[in-house]
Structures are given as C-alpha cells and as structure tokens.
Design a protein around this motif. Sequence first.
Motif, short mmCIF file in Angstrom:
data_model
loop_
_atom_site.label_atom_id
_atom_site.label_comp_id
_atom_site.label_asym_id
_atom_site.label_seq_id
_atom_site.Cartn_x
_atom_site.Cartn_y
_atom_site.Cartn_z
N ILE A 51 -18.71 -3.08 -33.07
CA ILE A 51 -19.25 -2.18 -32.04
C ILE A 51 -18.40 -0.91 -31.96
N TRP A 52 -17.09 -1.06 -32.06
CA TRP A 52 -16.19 0.10 -32.05
C TRP A 52 -16.57 1.06 -33.18
N PHE A 53 -16.82 0.54 -34.37
CA PHE A 53 -17.22 1.33 -35.53
C PHE A 53 -18.43 2.21 -35.20
N LEU A 54 -19.36 1.66 -34.47
CA LEU A 54 -20.60 2.38 -34.16
C LEU A 54 -20.47 3.37 -33.02
N PHE A 55 -19.68 3.03 -32.00
CA PHE A 55 -19.75 3.78 -30.75
C PHE A 55 -18.43 4.35 -30.25
N THR A 100 -3.74 1.50 -27.56
CA THR A 100 -2.97 0.87 -26.49
C THR A 100 -3.22 1.64 -25.19
N PRO A 101 -2.84 1.06 -24.06
CA PRO A 101 -3.03 1.78 -22.79
C PRO A 101 -2.45 3.19 -22.88
N GLY A 102 -3.25 4.13 -22.42
CA GLY A 102 -2.83 5.53 -22.42
C GLY A 102 -3.24 6.31 -23.66
N THR A 103 -3.76 5.62 -24.68
CA THR A 103 -4.20 6.32 -25.89
C THR A 103 -5.70 6.57 -25.81
N ASP A 104 -6.14 7.54 -26.62
CA ASP A 104 -7.58 7.83 -26.69
C ASP A 104 -8.34 6.57 -27.11
N GLY A 105 -9.41 6.32 -26.43
CA GLY A 105 -10.26 5.20 -26.79
C GLY A 105 -9.95 3.90 -26.09
N PHE A 106 -8.84 3.83 -25.37
CA PHE A 106 -8.46 2.56 -24.75
C PHE A 106 -9.52 2.09 -23.75
N GLU A 107 -10.05 3.01 -22.95
CA GLU A 107 -11.06 2.63 -21.96
C GLU A 107 -12.33 2.12 -22.66
N HIS A 108 -12.73 2.79 -23.74
CA HIS A 108 -13.89 2.34 -24.52
C HIS A 108 -13.64 0.94 -25.09
N LEU A 109 -12.49 0.77 -25.71
CA LEU A 109 -12.16 -0.50 -26.34
C LEU A 109 -12.10 -1.62 -25.31
N SER A 110 -11.52 -1.37 -24.17
CA SER A 110 -11.45 -2.37 -23.11
C SER A 110 -12.84 -2.78 -22.66
N PHE A 111 -13.73 -1.80 -22.50
CA PHE A 111 -15.09 -2.11 -22.10
C PHE A 111 -15.80 -2.94 -23.18
N ILE A 112 -15.64 -2.55 -24.43
CA ILE A 112 -16.28 -3.29 -25.53
C ILE A 112 -15.78 -4.73 -25.55
N ARG A 113 -14.48 -4.93 -25.44
CA ARG A 113 -13.93 -6.29 -25.44
C ARG A 113 -14.49 -7.11 -24.29
N GLU A 114 -14.59 -6.49 -23.13
CA GLU A 114 -15.13 -7.19 -21.95
C GLU A 114 -16.58 -7.60 -22.19
N ARG A 115 -17.36 -6.69 -22.74
CA ARG A 115 -18.78 -6.98 -22.98
C ARG A 115 -18.95 -8.04 -24.06
N VAL A 116 -18.15 -7.97 -25.10
CA VAL A 116 -18.21 -8.97 -26.17
C VAL A 116 -17.88 -10.35 -25.60
N ALA A 117 -16.88 -10.44 -24.75
CA ALA A 117 -16.53 -11.72 -24.12
C ALA A 117 -17.68 -12.24 -23.26
N GLN A 118 -18.36 -11.33 -22.54
CA GLN A 118 -19.51 -11.74 -21.73
C GLN A 118 -20.63 -12.31 -22.61
N LEU A 119 -20.86 -11.67 -23.75
CA LEU A 119 -21.97 -12.08 -24.61
C LEU A 119 -21.66 -13.30 -25.47
N TYR A 120 -20.43 -13.41 -25.93
CA TYR A 120 -20.11 -14.42 -26.93
C TYR A 120 -19.04 -15.42 -26.51
N GLY A 121 -18.54 -15.31 -25.29
CA GLY A 121 -17.57 -16.26 -24.80
C GLY A 121 -16.16 -15.72 -24.80
N ALA A 122 -15.32 -16.39 -24.05
CA ALA A 122 -13.92 -15.97 -23.96
C ALA A 122 -13.22 -16.23 -25.29
#
Length: 140
Positions: A51-55, A100-122
């Motif tokens: 997902i990161w690759f795409l968005f 890592t926190p404070g770098t570009d993309g961290f907020e995007h990556l955190s959201f993607i990880r959260e959504r992936v966990a919601q869809l596919y499990g912890a």
Amino acid sequence: MFTLDTTMTPGTIGGHTTEFIPVHRQANGTPATITATLTVPLSLEDITATIWFLFNDSPLEELRNVLADAGYVHRIVLETMLGAGVSTVESERLGLVEITPGTDGFEHLSFIRERVAQLYGAPAPRRSCRAPRRDLVAAR
C-alpha cells in the motif's frame, strides 16, 4: 483504438475473497491457455509496503478515503503483488525502517499500518532469533 482488458479474476487475501485485474494480461494479445494458483505468504508489513508503494505520495485525506473501502484494498494488494512484483514489495518493506517519528511519511505509514491491522489482524509477536537458553547440568 487500443483498449485495455479489465476482465476481473478471482483471488483471496487473508481469507477475504475478491476479484482483481491480472494486470499482466491487460494489453496481452496472446490467448490465456492455463491458470496458475499459488499461495504467497505475507506479513502485515508486506501488505503495508504494498500500500505504501501505491500511495506514499498521496494526501493523507485521499489515503484515508481510498483505504476505507476494504474490498478495494484487497483488490489493489493482489493487483500490485502481481503487477509490481514481490521484489518491489520487498524493497519497499525494507525501506520502511527509515521512516521514523518526525520524518516525512510517518503519519501516512502509521495510518496504513493501522488500517492493515484492522483488515488482516494484529501482527504476530516477533519470534526471537536466539534459541532459548537451557541450563544443562553435566552428568556425574
């Protein structure tokens, strides 16, 4: 006039049945004569990297809207795995450690990880690379 074939084919990801476009066939004029079925083991981080690759360059609000549709997420993960390939996904996954926190993309990556966990499990707990230590007592 050239048109792309957008015929969908069935797929399953994480127990979720979906349909996706086999992108390698979109502009292929040769007839398909066989099908291949394979199981590709994926971690949540592999899916995150896909997902990161795409968005990763998309505005966060757009990312939230796109990932709100679970069926679409299942579809794009399969299409990207097939179209971009697992080597691309692996490369992206390896690069995620730089975000890592404070770098570009961290907020995007955190959201993607959260959504992936919601869809596919912890995520599964990480396994230790070291064998458990056993205290051995020498026989006398």
